[in-house]
Design a protein around this motif. Structure first.
Motif, PDB file in Angstrom:
ATOM      1  N   GLY A  49       2.674 -18.112  13.177  1.00 58.64           N
ATOM      2  CA  GLY A  49       2.199 -19.461  12.935  1.00 58.64           C
ATOM      3  C   GLY A  49       1.819 -20.234  14.191  1.00 58.64           C
ATOM      4  O   GLY A  49       1.281 -21.333  14.106  1.00 58.64           O
ATOM      5  N   MET A  50       2.090 -19.656  15.362  1.00 57.59           N
ATOM      6  CA  MET A  50       1.801 -20.331  16.628  1.00 57.59           C
ATOM      7  C   MET A  50       0.448 -19.868  17.158  1.00 57.59           C
ATOM      8  O   MET A  50       0.141 -18.678  17.124  1.00 57.59           O
ATOM      9  CB  MET A  50       2.887 -20.016  17.653  1.00 57.59           C
ATOM     10  CG  MET A  50       2.709 -20.696  19.001  1.00 57.59           C
ATOM     11  SD  MET A  50       2.791 -22.488  18.956  1.00 57.59           S
ATOM     12  CE  MET A  50       4.467 -22.749  18.392  1.00 57.59           C
ATOM     13  N   GLU A  51      -0.357 -20.808  17.631  1.00 55.03           N
ATOM     14  CA  GLU A  51      -1.609 -20.503  18.321  1.00 55.03           C
ATOM     15  C   GLU A  51      -1.439 -20.900  19.776  1.00 55.03           C
ATOM     16  O   GLU A  51      -0.692 -21.832  20.089  1.00 55.03           O
ATOM     17  CB  GLU A  51      -2.763 -21.320  17.745  1.00 55.03           C
ATOM     18  CG  GLU A  51      -3.110 -21.038  16.310  1.00 55.03           C
ATOM     19  CD  GLU A  51      -4.201 -21.986  15.848  1.00 55.03           C
ATOM     20  OE1 GLU A  51      -5.334 -21.913  16.385  1.00 55.03           O
ATOM     21  OE2 GLU A  51      -3.917 -22.831  14.979  1.00 55.03           O
ATOM     22  N   ALA A  52      -2.159 -20.231  20.652  1.00 54.27           N
ATOM     23  CA  ALA A  52      -2.107 -20.563  22.071  1.00 54.27           C
ATOM     24  C   ALA A  52      -3.470 -20.349  22.692  1.00 54.27           C
ATOM     25  O   ALA A  52      -4.234 -19.480  22.270  1.00 54.27           O
ATOM     26  CB  ALA A  52      -1.071 -19.711  22.786  1.00 54.27           C
ATOM     27  N   GLU A  53      -3.755 -21.155  23.711  1.00 54.02           N
ATOM     28  CA  GLU A  53      -4.976 -21.012  24.504  1.00 54.02           C
ATOM     29  C   GLU A  53      -4.655 -21.355  25.950  1.00 54.02           C
ATOM     30  O   GLU A  53      -3.791 -22.190  26.221  1.00 54.02           O
ATOM     31  CB  GLU A  53      -6.069 -21.983  24.040  1.00 54.02           C
ATOM     32  CG  GLU A  53      -6.656 -21.702  22.697  1.00 54.02           C
ATOM     33  CD  GLU A  53      -7.739 -22.704  22.318  1.00 54.02           C
ATOM     34  OE1 GLU A  53      -8.576 -22.327  21.477  1.00 54.02           O
ATOM     35  OE2 GLU A  53      -7.768 -23.842  22.826  1.00 54.02           O
ATOM     36  N   ALA A  54      -5.369 -20.711  26.843  1.00 54.42           N
ATOM     37  CA  ALA A  54      -5.388 -21.139  28.246  1.00 54.42           C
ATOM     38  C   ALA A  54      -6.627 -22.005  28.386  1.00 54.42           C
ATOM     39  O   ALA A  54      -7.699 -21.656  27.875  1.00 54.42           O
ATOM     40  CB  ALA A  54      -5.449 -19.938  29.179  1.00 54.42           C
ATOM     41  N   ILE A  55      -6.479 -23.146  29.063  1.00 52.32           N
ATOM     42  CA  ILE A  55      -7.605 -24.075  29.194  1.00 52.32           C
ATOM     43  C   ILE A  55      -7.871 -24.383  30.665  1.00 52.32           C
ATOM     44  O   ILE A  55      -6.991 -24.248  31.517  1.00 52.32           O
ATOM     45  CB  ILE A  55      -7.362 -25.384  28.418  1.00 52.32           C
ATOM     46  CG1 ILE A  55      -6.073 -26.071  28.880  1.00 52.32           C
ATOM     47  CG2 ILE A  55      -7.335 -25.110  26.918  1.00 52.32           C
ATOM     48  CD1 ILE A  55      -5.842 -27.442  28.271  1.00 52.32           C
ATOM     49  N   ASP A  56      -9.099 -24.807  30.953  1.00 52.30           N
ATOM     50  CA  ASP A  56      -9.460 -25.186  32.323  1.00 52.30           C
ATOM     51  C   ASP A  56      -9.100 -26.654  32.560  1.00 52.30           C
ATOM     52  O   ASP A  56      -8.507 -27.313  31.695  1.00 52.30           O
ATOM     53  CB  ASP A  56     -10.930 -24.891  32.605  1.00 52.30           C
ATOM     54  CG  ASP A  56     -11.906 -25.735  31.784  1.00 52.30           C
ATOM     55  OD1 ASP A  56     -11.495 -26.761  31.178  1.00 52.30           O
ATOM     56  OD2 ASP A  56     -13.093 -25.377  31.752  1.00 52.30           O
ATOM     57  N   PHE A  64      -9.987 -14.840  26.758  1.00 49.14           N
ATOM     58  CA  PHE A  64      -8.726 -14.101  26.726  1.00 49.14           C
ATOM     59  C   PHE A  64      -8.501 -13.411  28.067  1.00 49.14           C
ATOM     60  O   PHE A  64      -9.429 -12.867  28.665  1.00 49.14           O
ATOM     61  CB  PHE A  64      -8.723 -13.045  25.614  1.00 49.14           C
ATOM     62  CG  PHE A  64      -8.666 -13.628  24.230  1.00 49.14           C
ATOM     63  CD1 PHE A  64      -7.627 -14.458  23.842  1.00 49.14           C
ATOM     64  CD2 PHE A  64      -9.661 -13.346  23.309  1.00 49.14           C
ATOM     65  CE1 PHE A  64      -7.566 -14.993  22.567  1.00 49.14           C
ATOM     66  CE2 PHE A  64      -9.619 -13.874  22.029  1.00 49.14           C
ATOM     67  CZ  PHE A  64      -8.565 -14.706  21.661  1.00 49.14           C
ATOM     68  N   GLY A  65      -7.270 -13.478  28.562  1.00 48.55           N
ATOM     69  CA  GLY A  65      -6.913 -12.818  29.812  1.00 48.55           C
ATOM     70  C   GLY A  65      -7.121 -13.653  31.059  1.00 48.55           C
ATOM     71  O   GLY A  65      -6.616 -13.314  32.117  1.00 48.55           O
ATOM     72  N   GLN A  66      -7.840 -14.768  30.946  1.00 44.37           N
ATOM     73  CA  GLN A  66      -8.064 -15.626  32.111  1.00 44.37           C
ATOM     74  C   GLN A  66      -6.980 -16.699  32.162  1.00 44.37           C
ATOM     75  O   GLN A  66      -6.658 -17.330  31.158  1.00 44.37           O
ATOM     76  CB  GLN A  66      -9.441 -16.275  32.051  1.00 44.37           C
ATOM     77  CG  GLN A  66      -9.793 -17.018  33.321  1.00 44.37           C
ATOM     78  CD  GLN A  66     -11.250 -17.456  33.334  1.00 44.37           C
ATOM     79  OE1 GLN A  66     -12.089 -16.930  32.614  1.00 44.37           O
ATOM     80  NE2 GLN A  66     -11.550 -18.429  34.165  1.00 44.37           N
ATOM     81  N   SER A 104      -1.912 -16.842  30.886  1.00 46.84           N
ATOM     82  CA  SER A 104      -3.056 -16.353  30.121  1.00 46.84           C
ATOM     83  C   SER A 104      -2.608 -15.934  28.733  1.00 46.84           C
ATOM     84  O   SER A 104      -1.427 -15.693  28.491  1.00 46.84           O
ATOM     85  CB  SER A 104      -3.719 -15.170  30.844  1.00 46.84           C
ATOM     86  OG  SER A 104      -2.809 -14.096  30.956  1.00 46.84           O
ATOM     87  N   VAL A 105      -3.587 -15.856  27.842  1.00 41.44           N
ATOM     88  CA  VAL A 105      -3.344 -15.452  26.461  1.00 41.44           C
ATOM     89  C   VAL A 105      -4.211 -14.243  26.175  1.00 41.44           C
ATOM     90  O   VAL A 105      -5.402 -14.238  26.489  1.00 41.44           O
ATOM     91  CB  VAL A 105      -3.690 -16.597  25.473  1.00 41.44           C
ATOM     92  CG1 VAL A 105      -3.425 -16.175  24.039  1.00 41.44           C
ATOM     93  CG2 VAL A 105      -2.924 -17.865  25.832  1.00 41.44           C
ATOM     94  N   SER A 106      -3.620 -13.212  25.588  1.00 44.77           N
ATOM     95  CA  SER A 106      -4.389 -12.015  25.249  1.00 44.77           C
ATOM     96  C   SER A 106      -4.940 -12.142  23.835  1.00 44.77           C
ATOM     97  O   SER A 106      -4.488 -12.973  23.038  1.00 44.77           O
ATOM     98  CB  SER A 106      -3.507 -10.765  25.359  1.00 44.77           C
ATOM     99  OG  SER A 106      -2.521 -10.783  24.339  1.00 44.77           O
ATOM    100  N   ALA A 107      -5.903 -11.306  23.496  1.00 46.57           N
ATOM    101  CA  ALA A 107      -6.519 -11.332  22.179  1.00 46.57           C
ATOM    102  C   ALA A 107      -5.521 -11.014  21.071  1.00 46.57           C
ATOM    103  O   ALA A 107      -5.693 -11.450  19.937  1.00 46.57           O
ATOM    104  CB  ALA A 107      -7.691 -10.352  22.125  1.00 46.57           C
TER     105      ALA A 107
END
Length: 170
Positions: A49-56, A64-66, A104-107
């Motif tokens: 149920g959790m979403e995650a993103e890396a943001i600038d 993904f991966g950055q 970072s967050v992977s796919a």
């Protein structure tokens, strides 16, 4: 703070083979974990149920991966801090909670933590993370301990400076 793989292995070998690593915040609770069957050097798995993103720096999602600042969203994510509009504006928006963590967050929904935003040294627009550099320095046989800090610089923003404790005179 994130545990490194050596700490996880040592804990599993000496204290408990079924050792779990949890990652969360006061605002949301548990967001990701590493189970005892996961490799010690594996990235943390998001809870269902959790979403995650890396943001600038502008709040735009990164590929993904950055690595970037991590933000999280779930049905149970609060939308504000009670009575603190300034902190709310900095940390909440569009259903997301923006953490002070860098990673970072992977796919496949795994989180690789790299440090804290407030620990990052902005060297000419590049982020230098002490917890990535310090282990490399500690691998040198002459170095017993080290700390990397940013020193203000008019053109570069900050210059990384390392303080070291040597094992012997050189």
């Amino acid at each position: 703070a994130a545990m490194d793989a050596a700490e996880i292995r040592a804990t599993r070998e000496t204290l408990a083979a079924n050792f779990h690593v949890g990652y969360g915040t006061t605002e949301i609770g548990l967001m990701a974990h590493l189970g005892p069957d996961d490799a010690a050097d594996a990235a943390l798995r998001l809870v269902p149920g959790m979403e995650a993103e890396a943001i600038d720096e502008r709040g735009r999602p990164l590929p993904f991966g950055q690595a970037g600042r991590l933000r999280f969203r779930a049905q149970w994510t609060p939308q504000s801090y009670a009575g603190n509009e300034i902190a709310t504006a900095e940390s909440f928006g569009d259903g997301w909670f923006v953490s002070s963590d860098w990673g970072s967050v992977s796919a496949d929904g795994r989180i690789a933590l790299a440090g804290r935003i407030d620990d990052a040294i902005n060297f000419g627009g590049s982020k230098v993370l002490p917890n990535e550099v310090e282990p490399e320095m500690l691998a040198h046989p002459a170095i017993a301990d080290t700390a990397l800090v940013g020193v203000p610089h008019a053109m570069a923003g900050a210059i990384p400076v390392a303080f070291v404790v040597l094992r012997h005179s050189v």
